[in-house]
Scaffold this active site. Structure first.
Site, short mmCIF file in Angstrom:
data_model
loop_
_atom_site.label_atom_id
_atom_site.label_comp_id
_atom_site.label_asym_id
_atom_site.label_seq_id
_atom_site.Cartn_x
_atom_site.Cartn_y
_atom_site.Cartn_z
N LYS A 54 0.85 -1.21 0.00
CA LYS A 54 0.00 0.00 0.00
C LYS A 54 0.87 1.24 0.00
O LYS A 54 0.62 2.20 -0.74
CB LYS A 54 -0.92 -0.01 1.23
CG LYS A 54 -2.08 -0.97 1.08
CD LYS A 54 -2.81 -1.25 2.38
CE LYS A 54 -3.79 -2.40 2.15
NZ LYS A 54 -4.44 -2.88 3.35
N GLN A 98 -5.15 -1.54 9.43
CA GLN A 98 -4.99 -2.89 8.85
C GLN A 98 -5.63 -3.93 9.77
O GLN A 98 -5.30 -3.99 10.96
CB GLN A 98 -3.49 -3.17 8.65
CG GLN A 98 -3.19 -4.47 7.96
CD GLN A 98 -3.65 -4.51 6.50
OE1 GLN A 98 -3.53 -3.53 5.77
NE2 GLN A 98 -4.21 -5.64 6.08
N ASP A 121 -11.53 2.33 3.74
CA ASP A 121 -11.84 0.90 3.71
C ASP A 121 -13.35 0.66 3.61
O ASP A 121 -13.80 -0.46 3.41
CB ASP A 121 -11.33 0.23 5.01
CG ASP A 121 -10.36 -0.90 4.75
OD1 ASP A 121 -10.16 -1.23 3.55
OD2 ASP A 121 -9.79 -1.45 5.71
#
Ligand code: NDP
Length: 294
Positions: A54, A98, A121
């Site tokens: 990422k 994460q 997200d």
């Protein structure tokens, strides 16, 4: 008949290229540098690989990347304090924590603490609810990638029969909503569904997001169906190493389907590319600019 292979690598690279062009444009025209903050708690090796990828791809697209590594024994209060700080930081337009978090931390509380405008997200209840209501929302990246891959072979999904196998908040549920927004007719299957092969047989579009290696067999498929395999399963090889397989028995499915995504090289490639899309969209929305052209 053998299936067309949907090349996630090529499609993701093309998408990242378009994001980079738009990032350069907003920088030039509005002096805006989209910024993504990624929070990694603990040192799960798979999560570390994802976070590194990422970071690299965010920078390659011309965006700012902020990495925050916290020890596995960080307190809930300290993690929430970092999220609050990132919520306030004007250089940060996207926040990704994460997952999975180490045991002892309350994932739901952490997700709920993220500013929905920065929730790249797409997991905050505000975004999930807006998506379910058919409103503009930041949507989870993997399902977004699945739609883009499907549209690489079908210009319109209107009226098509789709089946989504799996109903997680991360993949199955948001994918169902995105397919509805595309006017597909959607069946959602899960561990309690009856006659899964029979349900799959009716589908023009098959999405497997289960986490069970090669569960979907070739003879379940309607000939010519488009198969999007979201599963990432690591299985042992004879030499002691592991290999990646999806939730679909690829060789069998390839002989029956009209188009299929490989694992690796399919959906997995799209997830980070769509994270960049979401970060750019979030930055433009926060700055009051029109939606970017990706
Ligand atoms: P979850 O474990 O959260 O959800 C799995 C879903 O599959 C559940 O809804 C479960 O049903 C359903 N299921 C389990 N067994 C069966 C069965 N025998 N028949 C039908 N349905 C079943 O997984 P995720 O959604 O997070 O991930 C799914 C897969 O996608 C995994 O392999 C994961 O690694 C992969 N993944 C890939 C990503 C990518 O970037 N390519 C990103 C995210 C995930 P129930 O609800 O009834 O328990």
């Amino acid at each position: 008949m053998t299936a067309e292979i949907i090349d996630g690598k090529v499609i993701a690279a093309e998408l990242r290229g378009r994001v980079a062009e738009e990032v350069a444009r907003v920088k030039r025209e509005h002096n805006l540098v989209p910024g993504l903050a990624v929070v990694l708690v603990g040192n799960d090796p798979a999560s570390e690989v994802y976070v590194r990828s990422k970071h690299t791809q965010t920078q390659a697209a011309g965006m700012a990347s902020f990495e925050h590594k916290l020890p596995a024994d960080v307190s809930q209060a300290d993690l929430l304090a970092l999220v609050a700080k990132l919520n306030r930081d004007p250089a940060v337009h996207g926040i990704l924590v994460q997952l999975p978090l180490p045991k002892g931390l309350n994932t739901e509380a952490v997700i709920n603490a993220i500013d929905p405008a920065k929730d790249v997200d797409g997991l905050h209840p505000n975004n999930a609810g807006r998506l379910a209501g058919g409103f503009e929302a930041l949507s989870p990246c993997t399902p977004l990638g699945c739609i883009i891959l499907t549209k690489s072979v079908h210009a319109s999904l209107e009226g098509m029969n789709a089946i989504v196998i799996g109903r997680s908040n991360l993949v199955g549920r948001p994918l169902v909503q995105l397919l509805l927004n595309e006017n597909a007719t959607v069946t959602i299957a899960h561990s309690r569904s009856r006659d899964l092969p029979g349900l799959v047989k009716k589908a023009d579009l098959v999405y497997a997001a289960v986490g069970k290696p090669e569960m979907v067999r070739g003879d379940w498929l309607k000939p010519g169906a488009t198969v999007i395999d979201i599963g990432i399963n690591r299985i042992p090889k004879e030499d002691g190493k592991t290999r990646l397989v999806g939730d679909v028995a690829y060789q069998e499915a390839h002989a029956v389907a009209g188009a299929i995504t490989p694992v690796p090289g399919g959906v997995g490639q799209m997830t980070v590319a769509c994270l960049l899309v979401n970060t750019l969209r979030a930055a433009c929305a926060i700055a009051g600019l029109p939606k970017p052209a990706v």
